[in-house]
Design an enzyme around this catalytic site. Sequence first.
Site, PDB file in Angstrom:
ATOM      1  N   LYS A  12       0.853  -1.184   0.000  1.00 42.21           N
ATOM      2  CA  LYS A  12       0.000   0.000   0.000  1.00 42.21           C
ATOM      3  C   LYS A  12       0.890   1.235   0.000  1.00 42.21           C
ATOM      4  O   LYS A  12       1.733   1.407   0.875  1.00 42.21           O
ATOM      5  CB  LYS A  12      -0.904  -0.005   1.227  1.00 42.21           C
ATOM      6  CG  LYS A  12      -1.726   1.263   1.356  1.00 42.21           C
ATOM      7  CD  LYS A  12      -2.751   1.158   2.444  1.00 42.21           C
ATOM      8  CE  LYS A  12      -3.488   2.465   2.620  1.00 42.21           C
ATOM      9  NZ  LYS A  12      -4.514   2.356   3.664  1.00 42.21           N
ATOM     10  N   ARG A  60     -10.809   9.692   2.414  1.00 43.91           N
ATOM     11  CA  ARG A  60     -10.652  10.342   3.725  1.00 43.91           C
ATOM     12  C   ARG A  60     -11.825  11.273   4.004  1.00 43.91           C
ATOM     13  O   ARG A  60     -12.229  11.435   5.155  1.00 43.91           O
ATOM     14  CB  ARG A  60      -9.303  11.056   3.795  1.00 43.91           C
ATOM     15  CG  ARG A  60      -8.154  10.052   3.802  1.00 43.91           C
ATOM     16  CD  ARG A  60      -6.778  10.701   3.832  1.00 43.91           C
ATOM     17  NE  ARG A  60      -5.746   9.686   3.614  1.00 43.91           N
ATOM     18  CZ  ARG A  60      -4.475   9.954   3.319  1.00 43.91           C
ATOM     19  NH1 ARG A  60      -4.076  11.210   3.238  1.00 43.91           N
ATOM     20  NH2 ARG A  60      -3.609   8.970   3.124  1.00 43.91           N
ATOM     21  N   LYS A  88       1.334  10.062   5.586  1.00 44.00           N
ATOM     22  CA  LYS A  88       1.457   8.682   6.065  1.00 44.00           C
ATOM     23  C   LYS A  88       2.728   8.015   5.538  1.00 44.00           C
ATOM     24  O   LYS A  88       2.820   6.800   5.471  1.00 44.00           O
ATOM     25  CB  LYS A  88       0.201   7.893   5.673  1.00 44.00           C
ATOM     26  CG  LYS A  88      -1.100   8.468   6.271  1.00 44.00           C
ATOM     27  CD  LYS A  88      -2.291   7.524   6.115  1.00 44.00           C
ATOM     28  CE  LYS A  88      -3.544   8.102   6.776  1.00 44.00           C
ATOM     29  NZ  LYS A  88      -4.708   7.190   6.720  1.00 44.00           N
ATOM     30  N   GLU A 129       7.413  -6.801   1.040  1.00 37.72           N
ATOM     31  CA  GLU A 129       6.192  -6.667   1.858  1.00 37.72           C
ATOM     32  C   GLU A 129       5.275  -7.867   1.655  1.00 37.72           C
ATOM     33  O   GLU A 129       4.725  -8.417   2.613  1.00 37.72           O
ATOM     34  CB  GLU A 129       5.430  -5.383   1.485  1.00 37.72           C
ATOM     35  CG  GLU A 129       5.998  -4.097   2.045  1.00 37.72           C
ATOM     36  CD  GLU A 129       5.695  -3.929   3.541  1.00 37.72           C
ATOM     37  OE1 GLU A 129       5.052  -4.811   4.140  1.00 37.72           O
ATOM     38  OE2 GLU A 129       6.118  -2.908   4.102  1.00 37.72           O
ATOM     39  N   LYS A 162      -2.276  -1.475  -3.777  1.00 32.98           N
ATOM     40  CA  LYS A 162      -3.128  -0.293  -3.670  1.00 32.98           C
ATOM     41  C   LYS A 162      -2.298   0.968  -3.748  1.00 32.98           C
ATOM     42  O   LYS A 162      -1.277   1.028  -3.061  1.00 32.98           O
ATOM     43  CB  LYS A 162      -3.866  -0.369  -2.336  1.00 32.98           C
ATOM     44  CG  LYS A 162      -4.751   0.791  -2.026  1.00 32.98           C
ATOM     45  CD  LYS A 162      -5.289   0.632  -0.640  1.00 32.98           C
ATOM     46  CE  LYS A 162      -6.054   1.889  -0.275  1.00 32.98           C
ATOM     47  NZ  LYS A 162      -6.444   1.903   1.092  1.00 32.98           N
ATOM     48  N   SER A 194     -10.342   5.565  -4.247  1.00 30.76           N
ATOM     49  CA  SER A 194     -11.304   6.655  -4.389  1.00 30.76           C
ATOM     50  C   SER A 194     -10.873   7.700  -5.418  1.00 30.76           C
ATOM     51  O   SER A 194     -11.690   8.178  -6.205  1.00 30.76           O
ATOM     52  CB  SER A 194     -11.531   7.308  -3.026  1.00 30.76           C
ATOM     53  OG  SER A 194     -10.305   7.755  -2.475  1.00 30.76           O
ATOM     54  N   TYR A 198     -15.309   1.115  -6.348  1.00 30.40           N
ATOM     55  CA  TYR A 198     -16.570   1.811  -6.054  1.00 30.40           C
ATOM     56  C   TYR A 198     -17.527   1.714  -7.231  1.00 30.40           C
ATOM     57  O   TYR A 198     -18.708   1.998  -7.089  1.00 30.40           O
ATOM     58  CB  TYR A 198     -16.283   3.284  -5.695  1.00 30.40           C
ATOM     59  CG  TYR A 198     -15.372   3.393  -4.489  1.00 30.40           C
ATOM     60  CD1 TYR A 198     -15.869   3.196  -3.206  1.00 30.40           C
ATOM     61  CD2 TYR A 198     -14.004   3.623  -4.641  1.00 30.40           C
ATOM     62  CE1 TYR A 198     -15.038   3.254  -2.103  1.00 30.40           C
ATOM     63  CE2 TYR A 198     -13.158   3.686  -3.541  1.00 30.40           C
ATOM     64  CZ  TYR A 198     -13.680   3.491  -2.277  1.00 30.40           C
ATOM     65  OH  TYR A 198     -12.850   3.537  -1.190  1.00 30.40           O
TER      66      TYR A 198
HETATM   67  C1  PBG Z   1      -7.118   3.553   5.771  1.00 33.18           C
HETATM   68  C2  PBG Z   1      -7.510   3.297   4.365  1.00 33.18           C
HETATM   69  C3  PBG Z   1      -7.366   4.192   3.302  1.00 33.18           C
HETATM   70  C4  PBG Z   1      -7.954   3.604   2.215  1.00 33.18           C
HETATM   71  C5  PBG Z   1      -8.412   2.337   2.589  1.00 33.18           C
HETATM   72  N1  PBG Z   1      -8.122   2.160   3.942  1.00 33.18           N
HETATM   73  C6  PBG Z   1      -6.848   5.584   3.273  1.00 33.18           C
HETATM   74  C7  PBG Z   1      -5.517   5.868   3.802  1.00 33.18           C
HETATM   75  O1  PBG Z   1      -4.670   4.995   3.957  1.00 33.18           O
HETATM   76  O2  PBG Z   1      -5.294   7.041   4.099  1.00 33.18           O
HETATM   77  C8  PBG Z   1      -8.055   4.259   0.869  1.00 33.18           C
HETATM   78  C9  PBG Z   1      -9.128   3.775  -0.019  1.00 33.18           C
HETATM   79  C10 PBG Z   1      -9.501   4.709  -1.099  1.00 33.18           C
HETATM   80  O3  PBG Z   1      -8.877   5.778  -1.321  1.00 33.18           O
HETATM   81  O4  PBG Z   1     -10.470   4.386  -1.790  1.00 33.18           O
HETATM   82  N2  PBG Z   1      -6.301   2.693   6.401  1.00 33.18           N
END
Ligand code: PBG
Length: 352
Positions: A221, A231, A244, A260, A275, A301, A340
Amino acid sequence: MEQVFHRFAGGVGRAKPCRDMSAASYPALRLRRTRAAAWSRALVAETVLTPADLIWPLFVTEGKGVEEPIATLPGVSRWSVDRLAERAREARDLGIPCLALFPNTPPALRTDDAREALNPDNLICRAVRALKQAAPELGVLTDVALDPYTAHGHDGIVDTSGYVLNDVTSAILADQALVQAEAGADIIAPSDMMDGRVGAIRSALEQAGHVNVQIMAYAAKYASAFYGPFRDAVGSRGLLKGDKKSYQMDPANGEEALREVALDLAEGADTVMVKPGLPYLDIIRRVKERFEVPVFAYQVSGEYAMIEAAAAAGAGDRDALVLETLMAFKRAGCAGVLSYHAAYAARLLARR
Ligand code: PBG
């Protein structure tokens, strides 16, 4: 022959490219021949996309009869638990096998220690129970990470300097996973990127007798700019201090993604996820070729928002964009995709 082999291998595997092409060249070989008619294109298609390839992420909020549209995710809403059941029946009728749930925790319940994550009656646990009642044949995936529950929007516990603490967080995540499994979650999906959390979760699940609860590790990720609308949806954007990057991966790195994945598989992950999705298709392919395990992609998203923006601007055809991008994940080697657009795409596929 080559085409058939690819098809049964799910588009990925050990087929030796060009084995049956070495003899012919133009004009004996005209690759446009098999493209000339729709029936022929259907016959030689190497990859298939079906609703069974899709996982539909849904946002949950408090209240009754509530649908709250999310401005930065046009067409996506937060649903109260009762309305979620309708989405579950919709998914089932469309042939979508699994839902993923994300809570918008009321602000008053967000704390520095994220204790609401461990409440067996929290929004997510109530949602899981409702889904299991409404459509027990559907899989339910729950996200393990603390960001919907912390006052600062980070995925873990932070120290006084703002650094997200690994081992302290990992122990809480194992408890969070247990609470979700007790509520009936079928797939635990840790999205936090702490080191060692898959092992901690796996042993907690084993000890509690949840031997068939799957772990889908968000193994690779990335610290991505594509998460903004998510968010907003879970209400953490305004709270988040800093970025992050001290726990999510650097977009510059590919080798590290393989490390990983290796680690998460060794710790007991059943499946792994990459992701975001489209910007990381190379990672999906490398993971699939190296490990030969089910790989999932999260079309996140920001990717959804880009497709919607392109469609709204008249820059592309929504239906075609949706199906092409989802097919790309299958071609890259994915077993399935979180999107989505899942229900939208399933409806398109049903019409063909
Ligand atoms: C949080 C999480 C995130 C997403 C899934 N779980 C956001 C982040 O890590 O800040 C993102 C999913 C998306 O953008 O559709 N742990």
